[in-house]
Write a protein that holds these residues in place. Sequence first.
Motif, mmCIF file in Angstrom:
data_model
loop_
_atom_site.group_PDB
_atom_site.id
_atom_site.type_symbol
_atom_site.label_atom_id
_atom_site.label_comp_id
_atom_site.label_asym_id
_atom_site.label_seq_id
_atom_site.Cartn_x
_atom_site.Cartn_y
_atom_site.Cartn_z
ATOM 1 N N VAL A 288 -1.024 -8.211 3.046
ATOM 2 C CA VAL A 288 -2.416 -8.291 2.576
ATOM 3 C C VAL A 288 -2.610 -9.377 1.520
ATOM 4 O O VAL A 288 -3.603 -10.127 1.560
ATOM 5 C CB VAL A 288 -2.885 -6.912 2.053
ATOM 6 C CG1 VAL A 288 -4.043 -7.067 1.094
ATOM 7 C CG2 VAL A 288 -3.292 -6.014 3.216
ATOM 8 N N HIS B 70 -3.543 -1.346 5.682
ATOM 9 C CA HIS B 70 -2.624 -1.536 4.552
ATOM 10 C C HIS B 70 -1.403 -2.346 4.968
ATOM 11 O O HIS B 70 -0.254 -1.961 4.710
ATOM 12 C CB HIS B 70 -2.215 -0.177 3.968
ATOM 13 C CG HIS B 70 -3.320 0.498 3.227
ATOM 14 N ND1 HIS B 70 -3.470 0.432 1.870
ATOM 15 C CD2 HIS B 70 -4.368 1.232 3.669
ATOM 16 C CE1 HIS B 70 -4.553 1.106 1.498
ATOM 17 N NE2 HIS B 70 -5.122 1.611 2.570
ATOM 18 N N CYS C 17 -12.047 -11.050 -2.395
ATOM 19 C CA CYS C 17 -10.604 -11.234 -2.181
ATOM 20 C C CYS C 17 -9.903 -11.548 -3.510
ATOM 21 O O CYS C 17 -8.789 -11.074 -3.757
ATOM 22 C CB CYS C 17 -10.347 -12.360 -1.179
ATOM 23 S SG CYS C 17 -10.762 -11.917 0.519
ATOM 24 N N MET D 151 -6.384 -5.098 5.847
ATOM 25 C CA MET D 151 -6.606 -4.199 4.707
ATOM 26 C C MET D 151 -6.795 -2.765 5.174
ATOM 27 O O MET D 151 -6.253 -1.833 4.572
ATOM 28 C CB MET D 151 -7.807 -4.663 3.891
ATOM 29 C CG MET D 151 -7.450 -5.827 2.966
ATOM 30 S SD MET D 151 -8.831 -6.331 1.920
ATOM 31 C CE MET D 151 -9.672 -7.452 3.037
ATOM 32 N N MET E 14 -9.406 -8.399 -5.365
ATOM 33 C CA MET E 14 -8.281 -7.683 -4.737
ATOM 34 C C MET E 14 -6.946 -8.173 -5.278
ATOM 35 O O MET E 14 -6.060 -7.384 -5.586
ATOM 36 C CB MET E 14 -8.279 -7.974 -3.232
ATOM 37 C CG MET E 14 -9.094 -7.078 -2.389
ATOM 38 S SD MET E 14 -8.294 -5.482 -2.150
ATOM 39 C CE MET E 14 -6.766 -6.014 -1.331
ATOM 40 N N TYR F 6 -10.454 -1.956 -2.122
ATOM 41 C CA TYR F 6 -10.155 -2.213 -0.712
ATOM 42 C C TYR F 6 -11.425 -2.124 0.123
ATOM 43 O O TYR F 6 -11.719 -3.010 0.916
ATOM 44 C CB TYR F 6 -9.128 -1.184 -0.199
ATOM 45 C CG TYR F 6 -7.742 -1.731 -0.045
ATOM 46 C CD1 TYR F 6 -6.945 -1.961 -1.156
ATOM 47 C CD2 TYR F 6 -7.210 -2.015 1.206
ATOM 48 C CE1 TYR F 6 -5.651 -2.465 -1.017
ATOM 49 C CE2 TYR F 6 -5.933 -2.527 1.361
ATOM 50 C CZ TYR F 6 -5.162 -2.739 0.246
ATOM 51 O OH TYR F 6 -3.908 -3.249 0.387
ATOM 52 N N CYS G 201 -5.209 -12.395 2.036
ATOM 53 C CA CYS G 201 -6.378 -12.576 1.167
ATOM 54 C C CYS G 201 -6.400 -13.980 0.564
ATOM 55 O O CYS G 201 -7.475 -14.574 0.398
ATOM 56 C CB CYS G 201 -6.418 -11.517 0.068
ATOM 57 S SG CYS G 201 -7.036 -9.934 0.680
ATOM 58 N N CYS H 192 -13.793 -4.993 -0.410
ATOM 59 C CA CYS H 192 -13.279 -6.247 0.125
ATOM 60 C C CYS H 192 -13.357 -6.257 1.659
ATOM 61 O O CYS H 192 -13.717 -7.273 2.260
ATOM 62 C CB CYS H 192 -11.845 -6.468 -0.358
ATOM 63 S SG CYS H 192 -11.267 -8.146 -0.099
#
Lengths: 112, 112, 112, 112
Positions: free
Chosen positions: D65, D61, D105, D58, D108, D7, D69, D10
């Motif tokens: 997300v 949260h 991303c 992000m 992620m 996280y 992304c 990113c």
Amino acid sequence: MNQEQQYKDCIEACLQCMNACNVCYVSSLKEYELAMLRECIRLDRECADICDLAAQSMLRHSPFVTQICELCITACEACAEECSKHEHDHCQACAEACRRCAEACRQMLVAA
Amino acid sequence: MNQEQQYKDCIEACLQCMNACNVCYVSSLKEYELAMLRECIRLDRECADICDLAAQSMLRHSPFVTQICELCITACEACAEECSKHEHDHCQACAEACRRCAEACRQMLVAA
Amino acid sequence: MNQEQQYKDCIEACLQCMNACNVCYVSSLKEYELAMLRECIRLDRECADICDLAAQSMLRHSPFVTQICELCITACEACAEECSKHEHDHCQACAEACRRCAEACRQMLVAA
Amino acid sequence: MNQEQQYKDCIEACLQCMNACNVCYVSSLKEYELAMLRECIRLDRECADICDLAAQSMLRHSPFVTQICELCITACEACAEECSKHEHDHCQACAEACRRCAEACRQMLVAA
């Protein structure tokens, strides 16, 4: 309905939804029963930010409009579902604005 | 320190503050003692939005940078004052980031 | 006019101005005589971002509304002055929206 | 690498990309050969706005997300492709930041 009108209607729906989310957010923060509104407050903000991006992207005919409208539908449906659980007027008004916005975005995607 | 470096430091302080405000916001929404954090949650969001505008405006050398930095100082000081009242780590970290950001904006204004 | 109505009018003027700035921005980028529109394009974006912040801050009754409206007046006046130099319809429409928004913010400050 | 670190990486990549896009945008607007940079200027702004949303989502949260992304990858790849066509240092730096952000991303999404 031509495409330009559809854009205008969808932009207007996004801005109305952003407004309703911001009003619901700040009103929820003042409620006595705050704890049960955690998720509502949280989603109001995420949804407002996404509606803001969607409205501005459409106004600028961004090449990413389709994907942004899909994101906006996801956010609006989640926010509508959460807000509709609460009886406060601002929650009900927000749920309604979210549903209208999701529907306007869906119409956009059909026409795109 | 030259002006370009001062810009970079201030942009970095604004983004760090935006990050700390967002973390404090979402962490506060999960706390058990939610009611006493109403104002903290509210100011975290206002401050994050203003720090975001400040960082982006400086990156683009906006002609409105001075006035935006003054606004950022106001928001950061208010948010720092509120967050410093609460013992949660995220509140203390946010208060510290807000104070650093306000100080970086003040240095910018002196140099401008 | 009561304060709640004044808020609504000012929020509406800010969103209309944000819309006009975004339309002028993207339309200017397509014009043949691009070089003379550099400052117009640049100010359109700064003004749109500030109007966005102003509208959302008023919707959330942010404690920083006064300072944000003052910033909004500065941005709108600068953008109106630049756009009014150009004969394109989108520039003239943007200048007009900026002037209306600056005036609505001024009314807000008088009432505040 | 644990999820929290992913996280952070990113978020950092998104903010660096937002910065590079804003610098490229304002630098492009000052270039002599402006006409060939229309699409670059346009995409810089769209990409900056989307990276901003991605970073903030992000940090909070956000439940959206994953979709954000995916949108960020689309925008970064389009912006990188356009910027890489131009020899200006700011365009090359922006293309590189966009590619790093798209990759972050993607990492992620694999981990999510």
